[in-house]
Design an enzyme around this catalytic site. Structure first.
Site, PDB file in Angstrom:
ATOM      1  N   ALA A  19       0.861  -1.181   0.000  1.00  0.00           N
ATOM      2  CA  ALA A  19       0.000   0.000   0.000  1.00  0.00           C
ATOM      3  C   ALA A  19       0.896   1.229   0.000  1.00  0.00           C
ATOM      4  O   ALA A  19       1.524   1.547   1.006  1.00  0.00           O
ATOM      5  CB  ALA A  19      -0.911  -0.015   1.226  1.00  0.00           C
ATOM      6  N   MET A  20       0.961   1.930  -1.124  1.00  0.00           N
ATOM      7  CA  MET A  20       1.882   3.057  -1.293  1.00  0.00           C
ATOM      8  C   MET A  20       1.113   4.371  -1.257  1.00  0.00           C
ATOM      9  O   MET A  20       0.345   4.678  -2.170  1.00  0.00           O
ATOM     10  CB  MET A  20       2.650   2.910  -2.612  1.00  0.00           C
ATOM     11  CG  MET A  20       3.492   1.649  -2.691  1.00  0.00           C
ATOM     12  SD  MET A  20       4.407   1.498  -4.252  1.00  0.00           S
ATOM     13  CE  MET A  20       5.556   2.869  -4.111  1.00  0.00           C
ATOM     14  N   SER A  21       1.346   5.152  -0.199  1.00  0.00           N
ATOM     15  CA  SER A  21       0.652   6.424  -0.037  1.00  0.00           C
ATOM     16  C   SER A  21       1.371   7.576  -0.722  1.00  0.00           C
ATOM     17  O   SER A  21       0.821   8.676  -0.848  1.00  0.00           O
ATOM     18  CB  SER A  21       0.514   6.750   1.451  1.00  0.00           C
ATOM     19  OG  SER A  21       1.789   7.025   2.013  1.00  0.00           O
ATOM     20  N   GLY A  22       2.605   7.340  -1.145  1.00  0.00           N
ATOM     21  CA  GLY A  22       3.411   8.416  -1.696  1.00  0.00           C
ATOM     22  C   GLY A  22       4.350   9.024  -0.673  1.00  0.00           C
ATOM     23  O   GLY A  22       5.124   9.925  -0.988  1.00  0.00           O
ATOM     24  N   VAL A  24       7.284   8.611   2.689  1.00  0.00           N
ATOM     25  CA  VAL A  24       8.573   7.957   2.884  1.00  0.00           C
ATOM     26  C   VAL A  24       8.404   6.518   3.368  1.00  0.00           C
ATOM     27  O   VAL A  24       9.051   5.590   2.861  1.00  0.00           O
ATOM     28  CB  VAL A  24       9.428   8.754   3.900  1.00  0.00           C
ATOM     29  CG1 VAL A  24      10.760   8.045   4.145  1.00  0.00           C
ATOM     30  CG2 VAL A  24       9.666  10.166   3.408  1.00  0.00           C
ATOM     31  N   ASP A  25       7.531   6.317   4.341  1.00  0.00           N
ATOM     32  CA  ASP A  25       7.421   5.007   4.989  1.00  0.00           C
ATOM     33  C   ASP A  25       7.008   3.906   4.017  1.00  0.00           C
ATOM     34  O   ASP A  25       7.670   2.871   3.913  1.00  0.00           O
ATOM     35  CB  ASP A  25       6.434   5.087   6.160  1.00  0.00           C
ATOM     36  CG  ASP A  25       6.882   6.048   7.240  1.00  0.00           C
ATOM     37  OD1 ASP A  25       8.108   6.179   7.433  1.00  0.00           O
ATOM     38  OD2 ASP A  25       6.021   6.689   7.865  1.00  0.00           O
ATOM     39  N   SER A  26       5.906   4.109   3.311  1.00  0.00           N
ATOM     40  CA  SER A  26       5.432   3.065   2.399  1.00  0.00           C
ATOM     41  C   SER A  26       6.378   2.892   1.212  1.00  0.00           C
ATOM     42  O   SER A  26       6.507   1.786   0.674  1.00  0.00           O
ATOM     43  CB  SER A  26       4.011   3.377   1.921  1.00  0.00           C
ATOM     44  OG  SER A  26       3.953   4.620   1.235  1.00  0.00           O
ATOM     45  N   CYS A 113     -10.717   4.730   8.480  1.00  0.00           N
ATOM     46  CA  CYS A 113     -10.128   4.467   7.164  1.00  0.00           C
ATOM     47  C   CYS A 113      -9.392   3.131   7.163  1.00  0.00           C
ATOM     48  O   CYS A 113      -9.551   2.323   6.249  1.00  0.00           O
ATOM     49  CB  CYS A 113      -9.185   5.606   6.790  1.00  0.00           C
ATOM     50  SG  CYS A 113      -8.465   5.458   5.135  1.00  0.00           S
ATOM     51  N   GLY A 137       3.292   0.615   5.601  1.00  0.00           N
ATOM     52  CA  GLY A 137       4.362   1.326   6.287  1.00  0.00           C
ATOM     53  C   GLY A 137       4.024   1.753   7.699  1.00  0.00           C
ATOM     54  O   GLY A 137       4.654   2.667   8.238  1.00  0.00           O
ATOM     55  N   CYS A 209      -6.375  14.020   6.571  1.00  0.00           N
ATOM     56  CA  CYS A 209      -5.947  14.175   5.187  1.00  0.00           C
ATOM     57  C   CYS A 209      -6.968  14.892   4.305  1.00  0.00           C
ATOM     58  O   CYS A 209      -6.593  15.594   3.371  1.00  0.00           O
ATOM     59  CB  CYS A 209      -5.610  12.809   4.588  1.00  0.00           C
ATOM     60  SG  CYS A 209      -7.012  11.686   4.387  1.00  0.00           S
TER      61      CYS A 209
END
EC number: 2.8.1.13
Length: 400
Positions: A19-22, A24-26, A113, A137, A209
Protein backbone atom coordinates in the site's frame (compact mmCIF):
# COMPACT_ATOMS: atom_id res chain seq x y z
CA UNK A 1 11.54 -23.10 5.50
CA UNK A 2 9.90 -19.68 6.00
CA UNK A 3 10.93 -16.48 4.22
CA UNK A 4 11.38 -13.09 5.92
CA UNK A 5 7.60 -12.51 5.87
CA UNK A 6 6.99 -15.75 7.74
CA UNK A 7 5.58 -17.55 4.70
CA UNK A 8 6.72 -20.80 3.08
CA UNK A 9 8.42 -20.48 -0.29
CA UNK A 10 11.07 -18.36 -1.94
CA UNK A 11 10.63 -14.57 -2.03
CA UNK A 12 10.40 -14.57 -5.84
CA UNK A 13 7.45 -16.97 -5.57
CA UNK A 14 5.67 -14.75 -3.00
CA UNK A 15 3.49 -11.92 -4.30
CA UNK A 16 3.48 -8.86 -2.06
CA UNK A 17 1.07 -5.96 -2.55
CA UNK A 18 2.43 -2.77 -0.95
CA UNK A 19 0.00 0.00 0.00
CA UNK A 20 1.88 3.06 -1.29
CA UNK A 21 0.65 6.42 -0.04
CA UNK A 22 3.41 8.42 -1.70
CA UNK A 23 5.16 9.02 1.61
CA UNK A 24 8.57 7.96 2.88
CA UNK A 25 7.42 5.01 4.99
CA UNK A 26 5.43 3.06 2.40
CA UNK A 27 8.01 3.87 -0.29
CA UNK A 28 10.79 2.36 1.83
CA UNK A 29 8.66 -0.72 2.48
CA UNK A 30 8.30 -1.20 -1.29
CA UNK A 31 12.07 -0.79 -1.63
CA UNK A 32 12.76 -3.36 1.08
CA UNK A 33 10.42 -5.91 -0.47
CA UNK A 34 11.98 -5.39 -3.91
CA UNK A 35 15.52 -5.70 -2.50
CA UNK A 36 14.64 -8.97 -0.79
CA UNK A 37 13.47 -10.40 -4.11
CA UNK A 38 9.72 -10.56 -3.61
CA UNK A 39 7.19 -10.25 -6.46
CA UNK A 40 6.12 -6.70 -5.55
CA UNK A 41 3.05 -4.81 -6.75
CA UNK A 42 2.44 -1.23 -5.60
CA UNK A 43 -1.09 0.04 -5.08
CA UNK A 44 -2.09 3.63 -4.35
CA UNK A 45 -5.59 4.71 -3.39
CA UNK A 46 -7.12 7.93 -4.64
CA UNK A 47 -9.36 8.80 -1.73
CA UNK A 48 -10.37 12.39 -2.34
CA UNK A 49 -9.68 15.37 -4.55
CA UNK A 50 -10.82 18.77 -3.47
CA UNK A 51 -8.82 21.62 -4.89
CA UNK A 52 -6.21 23.12 -2.61
CA UNK A 53 -5.91 19.93 -0.55
CA UNK A 54 -4.14 18.25 -3.45
CA UNK A 55 -1.01 20.35 -3.10
CA UNK A 56 -1.27 21.00 0.65
CA UNK A 57 1.72 19.92 2.74
CA UNK A 58 0.68 17.14 5.07
CA UNK A 59 -2.08 15.83 2.81
CA UNK A 60 -2.09 12.26 1.59
CA UNK A 61 -3.89 10.09 -0.93
CA UNK A 62 -4.43 12.95 -3.39
CA UNK A 63 -2.74 14.33 -6.52
CA UNK A 64 0.86 15.03 -5.49
CA UNK A 65 1.16 11.89 -3.41
CA UNK A 66 -0.15 9.71 -6.22
CA UNK A 67 2.47 11.26 -8.47
CA UNK A 68 5.19 10.59 -5.86
CA UNK A 69 4.11 6.96 -5.43
CA UNK A 70 4.20 6.46 -9.20
CA UNK A 71 7.73 7.89 -9.41
CA UNK A 72 8.92 5.60 -6.59
CA UNK A 73 7.43 2.55 -8.33
CA UNK A 74 9.20 3.51 -11.57
CA UNK A 75 12.49 3.96 -9.70
CA UNK A 76 12.14 0.54 -8.06
CA UNK A 77 10.97 -1.14 -11.25
CA UNK A 78 7.71 -2.51 -9.87
CA UNK A 79 4.19 -2.42 -11.36
CA UNK A 80 1.95 0.25 -9.85
CA UNK A 81 -1.80 0.72 -9.85
CA UNK A 82 -3.92 3.67 -8.77
CA UNK A 83 -7.37 2.66 -7.55
CA UNK A 84 -10.25 5.13 -7.38
CA UNK A 85 -11.71 4.62 -3.90
CA UNK A 86 -13.10 8.14 -3.68
CA UNK A 87 -16.79 7.21 -3.42
CA UNK A 88 -16.30 4.49 -0.80
CA UNK A 89 -13.95 6.76 1.21
CA UNK A 90 -16.59 9.50 1.21
CA UNK A 91 -19.30 7.08 2.31
CA UNK A 92 -17.37 5.09 4.90
CA UNK A 93 -15.05 7.75 6.34
CA UNK A 94 -16.02 11.34 5.54
CA UNK A 95 -19.78 10.91 6.00
CA UNK A 96 -19.28 9.07 9.30
CA UNK A 97 -16.85 11.76 10.41
CA UNK A 98 -19.46 14.48 9.85
CA UNK A 99 -22.25 12.54 11.57
CA UNK A 100 -20.04 11.80 14.57
CA UNK A 101 -19.29 15.49 15.14
CA UNK A 102 -22.97 16.38 14.81
CA UNK A 103 -23.71 13.82 17.54
CA UNK A 104 -21.31 15.55 19.91
CA UNK A 105 -18.47 13.08 19.44
CA UNK A 106 -14.80 13.54 18.59
CA UNK A 107 -14.15 11.06 15.76
CA UNK A 108 -10.87 9.55 14.58
CA UNK A 109 -11.22 9.13 10.81
CA UNK A 110 -7.77 7.51 10.44
CA UNK A 111 -8.99 4.50 12.44
CA UNK A 112 -12.18 4.29 10.37
CA UNK A 113 -10.13 4.47 7.16
CA UNK A 114 -7.88 1.60 8.29
CA UNK A 115 -10.91 -0.35 9.49
CA UNK A 116 -12.89 -0.05 6.26
CA UNK A 117 -11.16 1.26 3.15
CA UNK A 118 -7.60 0.02 3.73
CA UNK A 119 -7.84 -3.22 5.70
CA UNK A 120 -11.15 -4.36 4.24
CA UNK A 121 -11.58 -3.08 0.69
CA UNK A 122 -7.89 -2.83 -0.24
CA UNK A 123 -7.12 -6.14 1.42
CA UNK A 124 -9.73 -7.85 -0.77
CA UNK A 125 -8.28 -6.11 -3.83
CA UNK A 126 -4.83 -7.39 -2.88
CA UNK A 127 -6.18 -10.93 -2.78
CA UNK A 128 -7.79 -10.38 -6.19
CA UNK A 129 -4.32 -9.44 -7.47
CA UNK A 130 -3.03 -12.80 -6.25
CA UNK A 131 -1.17 -11.43 -3.22
CA UNK A 132 0.09 -13.64 -0.43
CA UNK A 133 0.33 -10.62 1.90
CA UNK A 134 -0.55 -6.91 2.05
CA UNK A 135 2.36 -4.85 3.36
CA UNK A 136 2.09 -1.32 4.79
CA UNK A 137 4.36 1.33 6.29
CA UNK A 138 2.69 1.45 9.70
CA UNK A 139 4.90 1.47 12.77
CA UNK A 140 3.78 -1.66 14.64
CA UNK A 141 5.29 -5.11 15.04
CA UNK A 142 3.82 -8.57 14.66
CA UNK A 143 5.00 -11.92 15.97
CA UNK A 144 3.70 -15.29 17.02
CA UNK A 145 2.16 -15.52 20.48
CA UNK A 146 1.22 -19.12 21.10
CA UNK A 147 -0.54 -20.30 17.97
CA UNK A 148 -1.66 -16.90 16.66
CA UNK A 149 -0.06 -13.87 15.07
CA UNK A 150 -0.13 -10.96 17.53
CA UNK A 151 0.37 -7.19 17.20
CA UNK A 152 2.88 -5.33 19.37
CA UNK A 153 3.97 -1.72 19.82
CA UNK A 154 6.98 -0.75 17.66
CA UNK A 155 10.60 -0.20 18.65
CA UNK A 156 10.18 3.54 18.04
CA UNK A 157 7.42 4.47 20.49
CA UNK A 158 7.42 8.04 19.17
CA UNK A 159 6.07 6.60 15.90
CA UNK A 160 3.69 4.07 17.49
CA UNK A 161 0.57 3.65 15.31
CA UNK A 162 -1.03 0.76 17.19
CA UNK A 163 -3.76 3.10 18.52
CA UNK A 164 -4.96 3.60 14.95
CA UNK A 165 -4.94 -0.12 14.16
CA UNK A 166 -6.95 -1.49 17.10
CA UNK A 167 -9.85 -2.48 14.83
CA UNK A 168 -7.68 -4.87 12.80
CA UNK A 169 -9.27 -8.32 13.00
CA UNK A 170 -7.31 -11.53 13.48
CA UNK A 171 -8.09 -12.60 9.92
CA UNK A 172 -6.76 -9.29 8.57
CA UNK A 173 -3.71 -9.40 10.84
CA UNK A 174 -2.77 -12.82 9.47
CA UNK A 175 -2.64 -11.30 5.96
CA UNK A 176 -0.81 -8.08 6.89
CA UNK A 177 2.89 -7.36 7.37
CA UNK A 178 4.55 -4.27 8.90
CA UNK A 179 8.29 -4.26 8.10
CA UNK A 180 9.00 -0.90 9.78
CA UNK A 181 8.02 -1.97 13.29
CA UNK A 182 11.64 -2.66 14.25
CA UNK A 183 13.03 0.62 12.85
CA UNK A 184 13.21 4.27 13.81
CA UNK A 185 12.16 7.09 11.50
CA UNK A 186 15.77 8.29 10.93
CA UNK A 187 16.69 4.74 9.88
CA UNK A 188 13.78 4.68 7.44
CA UNK A 189 14.80 8.01 5.89
CA UNK A 190 18.37 6.73 5.53
CA UNK A 191 17.04 3.70 3.64
CA UNK A 192 15.08 6.03 1.36
CA UNK A 193 18.35 7.80 0.52
CA UNK A 194 20.06 4.45 0.01
CA UNK A 195 17.34 3.51 -2.49
CA UNK A 196 17.87 6.95 -4.11
CA UNK A 197 14.21 7.92 -3.68
CA UNK A 198 13.32 11.57 -4.33
CA UNK A 199 10.88 11.54 -1.37
CA UNK A 200 13.58 10.77 1.24
CA UNK A 201 13.10 14.14 2.97
CA UNK A 202 9.38 14.53 2.30
CA UNK A 203 7.29 15.82 5.21
CA UNK A 204 5.15 13.32 7.09
CA UNK A 205 1.39 13.54 6.60
CA UNK A 206 -0.30 15.57 9.32
CA UNK A 207 -3.78 16.22 10.68
CA UNK A 208 -6.80 14.83 8.83
CA UNK A 209 -5.95 14.17 5.19
CA UNK A 210 -9.27 15.30 3.68
CA UNK A 211 -9.57 18.55 5.65
CA UNK A 212 -8.04 21.54 3.81
CA UNK A 213 -6.09 23.89 6.13
CA UNK A 214 -7.25 21.81 9.10
CA UNK A 215 -10.70 23.41 9.20
CA UNK A 216 -12.87 20.36 9.78
CA UNK A 217 -15.96 22.50 10.39
CA UNK A 218 -15.84 23.61 6.74
CA UNK A 219 -16.15 19.98 5.63
CA UNK A 220 -19.04 19.33 8.02
CA UNK A 221 -20.87 22.50 6.99
CA UNK A 222 -20.59 21.48 3.33
CA UNK A 223 -21.87 17.95 3.94
CA UNK A 224 -24.47 18.86 6.58
CA UNK A 225 -25.57 22.49 5.94
CA UNK A 226 -27.90 22.54 8.97
CA UNK A 227 -25.36 21.02 11.39
CA UNK A 228 -24.28 24.28 13.05
CA UNK A 229 -27.42 25.05 15.05
CA UNK A 230 -26.96 27.58 17.86
CA UNK A 231 -27.50 26.78 21.52
CA UNK A 232 -26.46 27.59 25.09
CA UNK A 233 -23.07 27.43 26.77
CA UNK A 234 -23.89 26.11 30.24
CA UNK A 235 -21.74 25.85 33.38
CA UNK A 236 -21.80 22.51 35.19
CA UNK A 237 -23.61 24.28 38.04
CA UNK A 238 -26.50 25.09 35.68
CA UNK A 239 -25.79 28.73 34.85
CA UNK A 240 -26.18 29.80 31.23
CA UNK A 241 -23.00 31.69 30.38
CA UNK A 242 -23.58 32.49 26.72
CA UNK A 243 -24.49 31.12 23.31
CA UNK A 244 -22.62 29.18 20.63
CA UNK A 245 -23.00 28.73 16.87
CA UNK A 246 -23.00 24.93 16.83
CA UNK A 247 -21.52 22.14 18.94
CA UNK A 248 -19.43 21.04 15.93
CA UNK A 249 -17.07 23.91 16.82
CA UNK A 250 -16.20 22.34 20.21
CA UNK A 251 -14.34 19.30 21.53
CA UNK A 252 -14.01 17.81 25.01
CA UNK A 253 -11.10 19.39 26.88
CA UNK A 254 -11.11 22.58 24.81
CA UNK A 255 -10.15 25.73 26.70
CA UNK A 256 -9.44 28.41 24.11
CA UNK A 257 -12.06 29.83 21.78
CA UNK A 258 -15.07 28.83 23.87
CA UNK A 259 -16.56 32.28 23.38
CA UNK A 260 -17.26 33.36 26.94
CA UNK A 261 -15.49 35.44 29.57
CA UNK A 262 -15.10 34.02 33.07
CA UNK A 263 -12.97 34.74 36.09
CA UNK A 264 -11.52 31.23 36.24
CA UNK A 265 -10.36 29.01 33.34
CA UNK A 266 -13.19 26.91 31.94
CA UNK A 267 -13.02 23.80 29.77
CA UNK A 268 -15.54 21.99 27.59
CA UNK A 269 -16.52 18.95 29.67
CA UNK A 270 -19.56 17.64 27.78
CA UNK A 271 -21.42 18.15 24.49
CA UNK A 272 -25.18 17.65 24.68
CA UNK A 273 -26.13 17.09 21.03
CA UNK A 274 -29.87 16.60 21.67
CA UNK A 275 -30.11 19.79 23.74
CA UNK A 276 -27.58 21.67 21.58
CA UNK A 277 -25.69 22.58 24.79
CA UNK A 278 -21.97 23.02 25.37
CA UNK A 279 -21.26 22.18 29.02
CA UNK A 280 -18.22 23.86 30.56
CA UNK A 281 -16.52 23.62 33.94
CA UNK A 282 -13.21 23.74 35.84
CA UNK A 283 -10.31 21.49 34.87
CA UNK A 284 -10.91 18.93 37.62
CA UNK A 285 -14.31 18.08 36.12
CA UNK A 286 -12.54 16.76 33.00
CA UNK A 287 -11.21 13.66 34.75
CA UNK A 288 -12.89 10.48 33.48
CA UNK A 289 -12.83 7.22 35.44
CA UNK A 290 -15.13 4.82 33.57
CA UNK A 291 -15.99 4.10 29.94
CA UNK A 292 -18.69 2.21 28.08
CA UNK A 293 -17.42 0.92 24.73
CA UNK A 294 -19.12 -0.11 21.50
CA UNK A 295 -17.91 -2.19 18.53
CA UNK A 296 -15.13 -3.78 20.55
CA UNK A 297 -12.50 -5.74 18.61
CA UNK A 298 -10.44 -8.38 20.44
CA UNK A 299 -7.15 -9.78 19.09
CA UNK A 300 -5.75 -11.04 22.39
CA UNK A 301 -5.61 -14.67 23.42
CA UNK A 302 -8.98 -16.37 23.87
CA UNK A 303 -12.12 -14.25 23.69
CA UNK A 304 -13.80 -11.51 25.70
CA UNK A 305 -16.04 -14.19 27.19
CA UNK A 306 -12.93 -15.51 28.98
CA UNK A 307 -12.54 -12.33 31.05
CA UNK A 308 -12.55 -13.01 34.82
CA UNK A 309 -15.72 -12.06 36.70
CA UNK A 310 -13.99 -9.18 38.47
CA UNK A 311 -12.27 -8.01 35.30
CA UNK A 312 -8.81 -8.08 33.77
CA UNK A 313 -5.96 -5.65 34.37
CA UNK A 314 -4.85 -3.99 31.11
CA UNK A 315 -3.21 -0.75 30.04
CA UNK A 316 -5.63 1.50 28.19
CA UNK A 317 -4.79 4.28 25.75
CA UNK A 318 -7.73 6.66 25.36
CA UNK A 319 -6.10 9.40 23.33
CA UNK A 320 -3.54 9.08 20.54
CA UNK A 321 -1.15 11.51 22.26
CA UNK A 322 -1.34 9.96 25.73
CA UNK A 323 0.53 6.89 27.08
CA UNK A 324 -1.39 3.77 28.13
CA UNK A 325 -2.53 3.80 31.76
CA UNK A 326 -3.60 1.04 34.13
CA UNK A 327 -7.23 0.00 33.73
CA UNK A 328 -9.68 -2.80 34.53
CA UNK A 329 -11.50 -4.35 31.57
CA UNK A 330 -14.90 -5.90 32.36
CA UNK A 331 -17.66 -7.63 30.43
CA UNK A 332 -21.13 -7.03 31.87
CA UNK A 333 -23.72 -8.89 29.86
CA UNK A 334 -23.04 -7.76 26.31
CA UNK A 335 -21.41 -4.53 27.50
CA UNK A 336 -17.69 -3.81 27.73
CA UNK A 337 -16.66 -1.43 30.51
CA UNK A 338 -13.24 0.05 31.23
CA UNK A 339 -12.31 1.47 34.63
CA UNK A 340 -9.36 3.89 34.39
CA UNK A 341 -7.67 3.33 37.74
CA UNK A 342 -6.12 6.79 38.11
CA UNK A 343 -8.51 8.57 35.74
CA UNK A 344 -7.70 10.41 32.52
CA UNK A 345 -8.30 13.97 31.38
CA UNK A 346 -10.35 15.08 28.39
CA UNK A 347 -11.78 11.75 27.26
CA UNK A 348 -14.50 12.13 24.63
CA UNK A 349 -17.14 9.85 23.10
CA UNK A 350 -16.19 8.92 19.55
CA UNK A 351 -12.54 8.41 20.43
CA UNK A 352 -10.95 4.99 20.77
CA UNK A 353 -9.92 3.05 23.86
CA UNK A 354 -7.14 0.61 23.00
CA UNK A 355 -5.99 -2.21 25.33
CA UNK A 356 -2.42 -3.43 25.89
CA UNK A 357 -1.22 -6.26 28.12
CA UNK A 358 1.62 -4.22 29.66
CA UNK A 359 3.46 -0.93 29.51
CA UNK A 360 6.40 -0.10 27.25
CA UNK A 361 7.91 -1.32 24.05
CA UNK A 362 7.05 -5.00 24.42
CA UNK A 363 3.34 -4.40 24.94
CA UNK A 364 0.93 -6.54 22.96
CA UNK A 365 -2.17 -4.96 21.46
CA UNK A 366 -5.21 -6.81 22.81
CA UNK A 367 -7.81 -4.84 20.87
CA UNK A 368 -10.04 -1.90 21.64
CA UNK A 369 -13.36 -0.21 21.03
CA UNK A 370 -15.07 3.10 20.41
CA UNK A 371 -15.98 5.18 23.46
CA UNK A 372 -19.76 5.42 23.63
CA UNK A 373 -20.01 7.09 27.02
CA UNK A 374 -17.46 8.53 29.44
CA UNK A 375 -18.35 8.68 33.13
CA UNK A 376 -16.56 10.74 35.75
CA UNK A 377 -17.66 8.78 38.83
CA UNK A 378 -15.04 6.53 40.39
CA UNK A 379 -15.34 2.82 41.15
CA UNK A 380 -17.02 -0.05 39.26
CA UNK A 381 -20.27 0.19 41.22
CA UNK A 382 -20.72 3.85 40.29
CA UNK A 383 -19.79 3.05 36.70
CA UNK A 384 -22.42 0.37 36.31
CA UNK A 385 -25.14 2.56 37.71
CA UNK A 386 -24.13 5.60 35.67
CA UNK A 387 -23.35 3.84 32.39
CA UNK A 388 -25.87 1.01 32.35
CA UNK A 389 -28.51 2.06 34.83
CA UNK A 390 -28.06 -1.02 37.01
CA UNK A 391 -26.37 -1.83 40.30
CA UNK A 392 -23.29 -4.03 40.78
CA UNK A 393 -25.43 -6.79 42.30
CA UNK A 394 -28.10 -6.51 39.59
CA UNK A 395 -25.39 -7.08 36.99
CA UNK A 396 -24.68 -10.46 38.58
CA UNK A 397 -21.62 -9.57 40.66
CA UNK A 398 -21.29 -10.40 44.37
CA UNK A 399 -21.85 -7.57 46.84
CA UNK A 400 -18.59 -5.76 47.61
Amino acid sequence: MLNSLGLPGRPEDTRVVVAMSGGVDSSVVAGLMKREGYDVVGVTLQLYDHGEAIQRKGACCAGQDIHDARRVAEKLGIPHYVLDYESRFKEQVIERFADSYINGETPIPCVTCNQTVKFKDLLETAKDLGADVLVTGHYVRTGMEGNQLAMFRPVDLDRDQSYFLFATTQEQLDFLRFPLGGMTKPEVRELAREFDLAIADKHDSQDICFVPQGRYTDVIAKLRPHAAEPGDIVHVDGRILGQHNGIIHYTIGQRRGIGISAGDPLYVVHLDADGRRVIVGPKEVLTTHNLLLREVNWIGSGTLDDLPEKGMTVYAKVRSTRPPIEAILRKVGENILVELVAGEMGVAPGQACVFFDKEGQEARVLGGGWIQRAEKQEGPEAALKALLGKSWEAAGFPAS
